[in-house]
Design a protein around this motif. Structure first.
Motif, PDB file in Angstrom:
ATOM      1  N   LYS A 192       0.798  -0.903  -0.260  1.00  0.00           N
ATOM      2  CA  LYS A 192       0.092  -0.162   0.381  1.00  0.00           C
ATOM      3  C   LYS A 192       0.969   1.475  -0.363  1.00  0.00           C
ATOM      4  CE  LYS A 192      -3.840  -2.123   2.515  1.00  0.00           C
ATOM      5  NZ  LYS A 192      -4.690  -2.098   3.985  1.00  0.00           N
ATOM      6  N   GLU A 193       1.854   0.864  -0.686  1.00  0.00           N
ATOM      7  CA  GLU A 193       3.046   2.349  -0.650  1.00  0.00           C
ATOM      8  C   GLU A 193       2.518   3.472  -1.696  1.00  0.00           C
ATOM      9  OE1 GLU A 193       5.394   4.887   0.357  1.00  0.00           O
ATOM     10  OE2 GLU A 193       5.565   2.829   2.255  1.00  0.00           O
ATOM     11  N   LYS A 194       2.802   4.487  -0.933  1.00  0.00           N
ATOM     12  CA  LYS A 194       2.139   5.862  -2.041  1.00  0.00           C
ATOM     13  C   LYS A 194       3.327   6.609  -2.651  1.00  0.00           C
ATOM     14  CE  LYS A 194      -1.882   3.322  -2.193  1.00  0.00           C
ATOM     15  NZ  LYS A 194      -1.880   2.826  -3.656  1.00  0.00           N
ATOM     16  N   GLY A 195       4.111   6.076  -1.795  1.00  0.00           N
ATOM     17  CA  GLY A 195       5.536   7.681  -1.564  1.00  0.00           C
ATOM     18  C   GLY A 195       6.647   6.932  -2.630  1.00  0.00           C
ATOM     19  N   ARG A 196       7.256   7.873  -2.966  1.00  0.00           N
ATOM     20  CA  ARG A 196       8.072   8.222  -4.436  1.00  0.00           C
ATOM     21  C   ARG A 196       8.679   7.016  -4.797  1.00  0.00           C
ATOM     22  NH1 ARG A 196      13.608  11.968  -5.010  1.00  0.00           N
ATOM     23  NH2 ARG A 196      13.742  10.769  -7.428  1.00  0.00           N
ATOM     24  N   TYR A 197       8.599   6.182  -4.147  1.00  0.00           N
ATOM     25  CA  TYR A 197       8.908   4.296  -4.604  1.00  0.00           C
ATOM     26  C   TYR A 197       7.878   4.148  -4.484  1.00  0.00           C
ATOM     27  CZ  TYR A 197      14.172   6.938  -4.300  1.00  0.00           C
ATOM     28  OH  TYR A 197      14.930   7.451  -4.828  1.00  0.00           O
ATOM     29  N   ILE A 198       7.698   2.725  -5.702  1.00  0.00           N
ATOM     30  CA  ILE A 198       6.892   1.389  -5.316  1.00  0.00           C
ATOM     31  C   ILE A 198       7.051   0.617  -5.885  1.00  0.00           C
ATOM     32  CG2 ILE A 198       4.831   3.457  -5.113  1.00  0.00           C
ATOM     33  CD1 ILE A 198       4.022   2.734  -8.850  1.00  0.00           C
ATOM     34  N   LEU A 199       6.597  -0.423  -5.348  1.00  0.00           N
ATOM     35  CA  LEU A 199       6.436  -1.786  -5.854  1.00  0.00           C
ATOM     36  C   LEU A 199       5.783  -2.892  -6.583  1.00  0.00           C
ATOM     37  CD1 LEU A 199       9.075  -3.891  -5.302  1.00  0.00           C
ATOM     38  CD2 LEU A 199       7.479  -5.300  -3.514  1.00  0.00           C
ATOM     39  N   GLU A 200       6.443  -2.762  -7.756  1.00  0.00           N
ATOM     40  CA  GLU A 200       5.025  -3.743  -9.045  1.00  0.00           C
ATOM     41  C   GLU A 200       6.068  -4.916  -8.635  1.00  0.00           C
ATOM     42  OE1 GLU A 200       2.465  -2.654 -12.063  1.00  0.00           O
ATOM     43  OE2 GLU A 200       4.099  -1.308 -12.085  1.00  0.00           O
ATOM     44  N   THR A 201       4.776  -6.256  -9.016  1.00  0.00           N
ATOM     45  CA  THR A 201       4.972  -7.322  -8.895  1.00  0.00           C
ATOM     46  C   THR A 201       3.901  -8.408  -9.877  1.00  0.00           C
ATOM     47  OG1 THR A 201       2.830  -8.473  -7.819  1.00  0.00           O
ATOM     48  CG2 THR A 201       5.736  -7.016  -5.858  1.00  0.00           C
ATOM     49  N   LYS A 220       9.803  -5.138  -9.229  1.00  0.00           N
ATOM     50  CA  LYS A 220      10.658  -3.702  -9.919  1.00  0.00           C
ATOM     51  C   LYS A 220       9.896  -3.201  -8.762  1.00  0.00           C
ATOM     52  CE  LYS A 220      11.302  -4.450 -14.687  1.00  0.00           C
ATOM     53  NZ  LYS A 220      12.609  -4.003 -15.236  1.00  0.00           N
ATOM     54  N   ILE A 221      10.786  -1.921  -8.266  1.00  0.00           N
ATOM     55  CA  ILE A 221      10.993  -0.683  -7.388  1.00  0.00           C
ATOM     56  C   ILE A 221      11.000   0.021  -8.602  1.00  0.00           C
ATOM     57  CG2 ILE A 221      11.158   0.247  -5.571  1.00  0.00           C
ATOM     58  CD1 ILE A 221      12.720  -1.746  -4.789  1.00  0.00           C
ATOM     59  N   TYR A 222       9.838   1.605  -8.375  1.00  0.00           N
ATOM     60  CA  TYR A 222       9.817   2.368  -9.632  1.00  0.00           C
ATOM     61  C   TYR A 222       9.619   3.585  -9.344  1.00  0.00           C
ATOM     62  CZ  TYR A 222       8.018  -0.937 -13.338  1.00  0.00           C
ATOM     63  OH  TYR A 222       7.805  -1.733 -14.178  1.00  0.00           O
ATOM     64  N   ASP A 223      10.163   4.409  -9.340  1.00  0.00           N
ATOM     65  CA  ASP A 223      10.657   6.381  -8.847  1.00  0.00           C
ATOM     66  C   ASP A 223       9.613   6.634  -9.382  1.00  0.00           C
ATOM     67  OD1 ASP A 223      11.472   8.797  -9.111  1.00  0.00           O
ATOM     68  OD2 ASP A 223      13.367   8.106  -9.298  1.00  0.00           O
ATOM     69  N   THR A 224       8.569   6.617  -9.274  1.00  0.00           N
ATOM     70  CA  THR A 224       7.018   7.471  -9.378  1.00  0.00           C
ATOM     71  C   THR A 224       7.730   9.423  -9.905  1.00  0.00           C
ATOM     72  OG1 THR A 224       6.911   8.195  -7.443  1.00  0.00           O
ATOM     73  CG2 THR A 224       5.265   6.155  -8.314  1.00  0.00           C
ATOM     74  N   ILE A 280      15.055   0.091 -10.021  1.00  0.00           N
ATOM     75  CA  ILE A 280      15.157  -1.893  -9.781  1.00  0.00           C
ATOM     76  C   ILE A 280      14.579  -2.597  -9.589  1.00  0.00           C
ATOM     77  CG2 ILE A 280      16.334  -2.632  -7.352  1.00  0.00           C
ATOM     78  CD1 ILE A 280      17.258   0.254  -6.392  1.00  0.00           C
ATOM     79  N   ASP A 281      15.294  -4.314 -10.485  1.00  0.00           N
ATOM     80  CA  ASP A 281      14.680  -4.728 -10.504  1.00  0.00           C
ATOM     81  C   ASP A 281      14.870  -5.981  -9.021  1.00  0.00           C
ATOM     82  OD1 ASP A 281      14.015  -4.559 -13.092  1.00  0.00           O
ATOM     83  OD2 ASP A 281      16.135  -5.375 -13.988  1.00  0.00           O
ATOM     84  N   VAL A 282      14.143  -6.697  -9.010  1.00  0.00           N
ATOM     85  CA  VAL A 282      14.040  -7.535  -7.602  1.00  0.00           C
ATOM     86  C   VAL A 282      13.522  -8.734  -8.179  1.00  0.00           C
ATOM     87  CG1 VAL A 282      13.438  -7.642  -5.065  1.00  0.00           C
ATOM     88  CG2 VAL A 282      13.475  -5.115  -6.616  1.00  0.00           C
ATOM     89  N   PHE A 283      14.805  -9.435  -7.351  1.00  0.00           N
ATOM     90  CA  PHE A 283      14.526 -11.148  -8.694  1.00  0.00           C
ATOM     91  C   PHE A 283      14.285 -11.798  -6.996  1.00  0.00           C
ATOM     92  CE2 PHE A 283      17.233  -8.674 -12.237  1.00  0.00           C
ATOM     93  CZ  PHE A 283      16.281  -9.279 -12.392  1.00  0.00           C
ATOM     94  N   PRO A 284      14.025 -13.106  -6.882  1.00  0.00           N
ATOM     95  CA  PRO A 284      13.746 -14.279  -6.282  1.00  0.00           C
ATOM     96  C   PRO A 284      14.165 -15.265  -5.969  1.00  0.00           C
ATOM     97  CG  PRO A 284      12.311 -14.762  -8.122  1.00  0.00           C
ATOM     98  CD  PRO A 284      12.915 -12.890  -8.461  1.00  0.00           C
ATOM     99  N   LEU A 285      14.876 -15.332  -5.468  1.00  0.00           N
ATOM    100  CA  LEU A 285      16.026 -15.803  -4.607  1.00  0.00           C
ATOM    101  C   LEU A 285      15.075 -17.534  -4.291  1.00  0.00           C
ATOM    102  CD1 LEU A 285      19.093 -14.280  -2.883  1.00  0.00           C
ATOM    103  CD2 LEU A 285      18.779 -15.766  -5.724  1.00  0.00           C
ATOM    104  N   VAL A 286      15.399 -18.431  -4.836  1.00  0.00           N
ATOM    105  CA  VAL A 286      14.515 -19.646  -4.333  1.00  0.00           C
ATOM    106  C   VAL A 286      14.914 -21.048  -4.680  1.00  0.00           C
ATOM    107  CG1 VAL A 286      12.910 -18.517  -5.149  1.00  0.00           C
ATOM    108  CG2 VAL A 286      13.649 -20.613  -6.954  1.00  0.00           C
TER     109      VAL A 286
END
Length: 270
Positions: free
Chosen positions: A70-79, A93-97, A115-121
């Protein structure tokens, strides 16, 4: 100021924010790929590159999503679980809005710099088991990539023809994306001795004995202290071979395929 340098400065601000967020919430992460190579060989960005990649053990990856849902700041995460009709990445991905970036995908995805955010599984307890599990993931992920990638100048004519053919296959892209995600979340990072990033550019090279990543270890990156693989030499050798040697000048280019970039206007305002 040259745009590439300004992009790097914006990304450093984002990485600093991400590092502090993880520290404050006890989340594990590692810089990976070219970001890890840059940290060790250049103490920052690879000079001709301008991106940042991080990876997180699956439990922390999921906690990050919950934390920023629910983050509404400058940086948001999209999955991959997003409802957005133009997001088909099999990682987050974390985006700079405050910025706008249009990538050359089938859907001309319009967001900010990221920034790309990858899963380690977890992938198994032996190399053989891990390879078998990886191939099952890769088959679906390759099909997804072929369905949503853009037609690119500079790519071979044959590859662009193949992309065009795959686009015509009547498969639901969101269902493919969901299938990729389900396929790589079957084993836990903390319960396997082999694991890694199953949707990374280096394919099975990114799957390795887990102790190579080891304990997140601090490295210098453009004046920041950020976490990377504990056994950096083994990690970088697996991905790049002789990583200490610079590539020929003809290879010192960014591999991004951007159609448009505006660092002074948010993509929601464009």
């Amino acid at each position: 100021m040259e745009k590439t340098q300004e992009i790097k400065e914006r990304l450093i601000d984002m990485l600093s924010w991400f590092h502090d967020l993880c520290e404050d919430n006890n989340l594990r992460y590692y810089i990976v790929g070219g970001t890890m190579l840059g940290a060790v060989r250049h103490q920052g960005f690879i000079p001709w590159d301008d991106d940042i990649d991080v990876a997180m053990p699956d439990a922390d990856y999921k906690k990050l999503s919950e934390l920023l849902a629910k983050e509404k700041g400058r940086y948001i995460l999209e999955t991959p679980e997003t409802e957005a009709k133009d997001f088909f990445y099999s990682f987050s991905k974390i985006y700079d809005t405050n910025t706008t970036l249009v990538e050359n995908t089938k859907y001309k995805t319009k967001r900010g710099i990221y920034i790309d955010v990858f899963p380690l599984v977890g992938m198994g307890n032996t190399q053989e088991e891990s390879l078998k599990n990886f191939k099952n993931i890769e088959k679906v992920n390759n099909l997804l990539i072929s369905k949503v990638t853009g037609i690119r100048k500079g790519r071979s004519f044959l590859k662009n023809v193949i992309v065009t053919i795959f686009r015509a296959i009547p498969l639901n892209e969101k269902k493919l994306l969901n299938k990729v995600v389900r396929s790589y979340f079957t084993k836990s990072w903390d319960e396997c001795s082999w694991g890694g990033n199953p949707v990374g550019a280096w394919r099975f090279k990114e799957i390795m004995p887990k102790d190579i990543m080891g304990l997140p270890t601090l490295y210098n990156f453009e004046g920041l202290k950020v976490y990377g693989a504990e056994k950096y030499d083994q990690y970088l050798t697996q991905l790049y071979g002789n990583w200490r040697e610079l590539p020929p000048e003809s290879k010192r280019v960014s591999h991004h395929d951007y159609l448009y970039c505006n660092l002074h206007k948010g993509y929601g305002d464009e």
